[in-house]
Design a protein around this motif. Structure first.
Motif, PDB file in Angstrom:
ATOM      1  N   LEU A  22      -0.824   7.730  -0.664  1.00  0.00           N
ATOM      2  CA  LEU A  22      -1.663   8.756  -1.287  1.00  0.00           C
ATOM      3  C   LEU A  22      -2.770   9.194  -0.338  1.00  0.00           C
ATOM      4  O   LEU A  22      -3.099  10.387  -0.265  1.00  0.00           O
ATOM      5  N   PHE A  23      -3.326   8.228   0.393  1.00  0.00           N
ATOM      6  CA  PHE A  23      -4.366   8.552   1.371  1.00  0.00           C
ATOM      7  C   PHE A  23      -3.826   9.492   2.445  1.00  0.00           C
ATOM      8  O   PHE A  23      -4.479  10.472   2.831  1.00  0.00           O
ATOM      9  N   ILE A  24      -2.620   9.214   2.919  1.00  0.00           N
ATOM     10  CA  ILE A  24      -2.010  10.041   3.957  1.00  0.00           C
ATOM     11  C   ILE A  24      -1.743  11.451   3.432  1.00  0.00           C
ATOM     12  O   ILE A  24      -1.962  12.444   4.138  1.00  0.00           O
ATOM     13  N   ILE A  25      -1.292  11.554   2.181  1.00  0.00           N
ATOM     14  CA  ILE A  25      -1.059  12.867   1.571  1.00  0.00           C
ATOM     15  C   ILE A  25      -2.374  13.630   1.442  1.00  0.00           C
ATOM     16  O   ILE A  25      -2.466  14.809   1.801  1.00  0.00           O
ATOM     17  N   ASN A  72     -17.454  21.701  -0.742  1.00  0.00           N
ATOM     18  CA  ASN A  72     -18.869  21.315  -0.751  1.00  0.00           C
ATOM     19  C   ASN A  72     -19.365  21.175  -2.197  1.00  0.00           C
ATOM     20  O   ASN A  72     -19.527  22.170  -2.900  1.00  0.00           O
ATOM     21  N   PRO A  73     -19.635  19.962  -2.647  1.00  0.00           N
ATOM     22  CA  PRO A  73     -20.067  19.760  -4.036  1.00  0.00           C
ATOM     23  C   PRO A  73     -21.444  20.358  -4.338  1.00  0.00           C
ATOM     24  O   PRO A  73     -21.816  20.507  -5.497  1.00  0.00           O
ATOM     25  N   PHE A  74     -22.191  20.721  -3.273  1.00  0.00           N
ATOM     26  CA  PHE A  74     -23.536  21.257  -3.466  1.00  0.00           C
ATOM     27  C   PHE A  74     -23.534  22.779  -3.651  1.00  0.00           C
ATOM     28  O   PHE A  74     -24.559  23.351  -3.999  1.00  0.00           O
ATOM     29  N   ILE A  75     -22.388  23.415  -3.380  1.00  0.00           N
ATOM     30  CA  ILE A  75     -22.276  24.855  -3.635  1.00  0.00           C
ATOM     31  C   ILE A  75     -21.801  25.028  -5.075  1.00  0.00           C
ATOM     32  O   ILE A  75     -20.663  24.698  -5.410  1.00  0.00           O
ATOM     33  N   LYS A  76     -22.661  25.509  -5.927  1.00  0.00           N
ATOM     34  CA  LYS A  76     -22.377  25.569  -7.367  1.00  0.00           C
ATOM     35  C   LYS A  76     -21.670  26.847  -7.800  1.00  0.00           C
ATOM     36  O   LYS A  76     -20.974  26.856  -8.810  1.00  0.00           O
ATOM     37  N   GLN A  94     -13.272  26.896 -10.003  1.00  0.00           N
ATOM     38  CA  GLN A  94     -14.026  25.682 -10.344  1.00  0.00           C
ATOM     39  C   GLN A  94     -13.080  24.504 -10.568  1.00  0.00           C
ATOM     40  O   GLN A  94     -13.360  23.379 -10.140  1.00  0.00           O
ATOM     41  N   ASP A  95     -11.948  24.777 -11.226  1.00  0.00           N
ATOM     42  CA  ASP A  95     -10.939  23.732 -11.457  1.00  0.00           C
ATOM     43  C   ASP A  95     -10.346  23.245 -10.137  1.00  0.00           C
ATOM     44  O   ASP A  95     -10.145  22.038  -9.941  1.00  0.00           O
ATOM     45  N   VAL A  96     -10.081  24.190  -9.231  1.00  0.00           N
ATOM     46  CA  VAL A  96      -9.547  23.827  -7.914  1.00  0.00           C
ATOM     47  C   VAL A  96     -10.570  22.994  -7.154  1.00  0.00           C
ATOM     48  O   VAL A  96     -10.219  22.004  -6.495  1.00  0.00           O
ATOM     49  N   LYS A  97     -11.833  23.382  -7.254  1.00  0.00           N
ATOM     50  CA  LYS A  97     -12.903  22.649  -6.577  1.00  0.00           C
ATOM     51  C   LYS A  97     -12.963  21.201  -7.061  1.00  0.00           C
ATOM     52  O   LYS A  97     -13.121  20.273  -6.247  1.00  0.00           O
ATOM     53  N   ARG A  98     -12.819  20.997  -8.366  1.00  0.00           N
ATOM     54  CA  ARG A  98     -12.848  19.633  -8.916  1.00  0.00           C
ATOM     55  C   ARG A  98     -11.732  18.775  -8.316  1.00  0.00           C
ATOM     56  O   ARG A  98     -11.931  17.586  -8.047  1.00  0.00           O
ATOM     57  N   ILE A  99     -10.581  19.379  -8.108  1.00  0.00           N
ATOM     58  CA  ILE A  99      -9.461  18.645  -7.511  1.00  0.00           C
ATOM     59  C   ILE A  99      -9.807  18.215  -6.091  1.00  0.00           C
ATOM     60  O   ILE A  99      -9.606  17.052  -5.713  1.00  0.00           O
ATOM     61  N   ILE A 105     -13.441  12.140  -2.739  1.00  0.00           N
ATOM     62  CA  ILE A 105     -13.932  10.870  -3.286  1.00  0.00           C
ATOM     63  C   ILE A 105     -12.908   9.770  -3.041  1.00  0.00           C
ATOM     64  O   ILE A 105     -13.254   8.648  -2.645  1.00  0.00           O
ATOM     65  N   TYR A 106     -11.639  10.091  -3.275  1.00  0.00           N
ATOM     66  CA  TYR A 106     -10.561   9.111  -3.036  1.00  0.00           C
ATOM     67  C   TYR A 106     -10.546   8.693  -1.572  1.00  0.00           C
ATOM     68  O   TYR A 106     -10.425   7.501  -1.256  1.00  0.00           O
ATOM     69  N   MET A 107     -10.663   9.666  -0.658  1.00  0.00           N
ATOM     70  CA  MET A 107     -10.662   9.354   0.767  1.00  0.00           C
ATOM     71  C   MET A 107     -11.819   8.454   1.145  1.00  0.00           C
ATOM     72  O   MET A 107     -11.656   7.485   1.899  1.00  0.00           O
ATOM     73  N   ILE A 108     -13.000   8.756   0.630  1.00  0.00           N
ATOM     74  CA  ILE A 108     -14.193   7.974   0.958  1.00  0.00           C
ATOM     75  C   ILE A 108     -14.052   6.542   0.443  1.00  0.00           C
ATOM     76  O   ILE A 108     -14.347   5.577   1.160  1.00  0.00           O
TER      77      ILE A 108
END
Length: 223
Positions: A22-25, A72-76, A94-99, A105-108
């Motif tokens: 999953l990380f590689i994907i 960028n999570p800071f661009i609203k 907005q939905d695409v941004k959440r993905i 987050i998963y990568m981090i």
């Protein structure tokens, strides 16, 4: 080594293999998303500038703004300089941004766990890491899962990309706002379906390159 231990080892290695695949994907998707020069080639190939009466640079500026917004999570708020946008279109982005925020987050989290693994590996019983959790076996398992993913995705692209592209949206989005009306959301006129197919192919190429590298490393270590 008893059967119970072998089964536990098999389960753990497979779970870790899934997380690694999953990380590689995710990594391949994020790299592809940021290959903005690819989009410039698409604009020229499909003559998107001429067809929409807007310069290449203007299209690229709005595309870069979209890519920055998605990551960028800071661009609203998303704003296009050369395209109008409906409320439904804004909600979809907005939905695409959440993905994509979730992917980051998963990568981090994965990288943090990997660093902890490397840190603890040299400070605890090496048997656990060399026998119970074999990194080469885990990588090989993840490569096998990626091969399955590759076959499924390439089959979808070759058989009926439009059908599976639609199915993808139905799975990941809870509404039908992704069905853009060109009059209300003209941005869709410069994001042709062929562009997303090209991105899908690039993702597959990045994945298969990593699979080849993993397989070579695995068999070299095994021998």
């Amino acid at each position: 080594m008893n059967k119970k231990y072998q089964n536990l080892k098999f389960i753990i290695n497979n779970i870790l293999g899934v997380f690694n695949s999953l990380f590689i994907i995710v990594l391949s998707v994020i790299i592809t998303l940021n290959l903005t020069p690819i989009y410039k080639i698409v604009i020229k190939k499909y003559r998107l500038s001429e067809k929409n009466g807007i310069t290449l640079e203007e299209i690229m500026n709005d595309y870069r703004g979209l890519i920055n917004y998605l990551q960028n999570p800071f661009i609203k708020k998303l704003e296009f300089h050369n395209f109008s946008m409906s409320i439904q279109g804004e909600i979809h982005f907005q939905d695409v941004k959440r993905i994509f925020v979730f992917l980051y987050i998963y990568m981090i989290i994965f990288i943090i766990i990997l660093i902890l693994y490397l840190f603890l590996k040299n400070r605890t019983d090496k048997f656990i890491y060399q026998e119970f959790i074999n990194k080469y076996k885990i990588l090989n398992i993840s490569a096998n899962y990626l091969i399955i993913f590759f076959i499924l995705l390439i089959t979808a692209i070759l058989v009926d990309f439009k059908k599976y592209f639609t199915l993808f949206h139905k799975i990941f989005f809870r509404n039908d706002y992704w069905l853009f009306n060109p009059r209300l959301d003209p941005i869709i006129n410069v994001l042709p379906e062929e562009f997303f197919m090209i991105l899908g192919i690039i993702i597959l190429i990045l994945i298969i390159l990593q699979v080849i590298y993993i397989k070579i490393s695995y068999y070299r270590n095994k021998s």
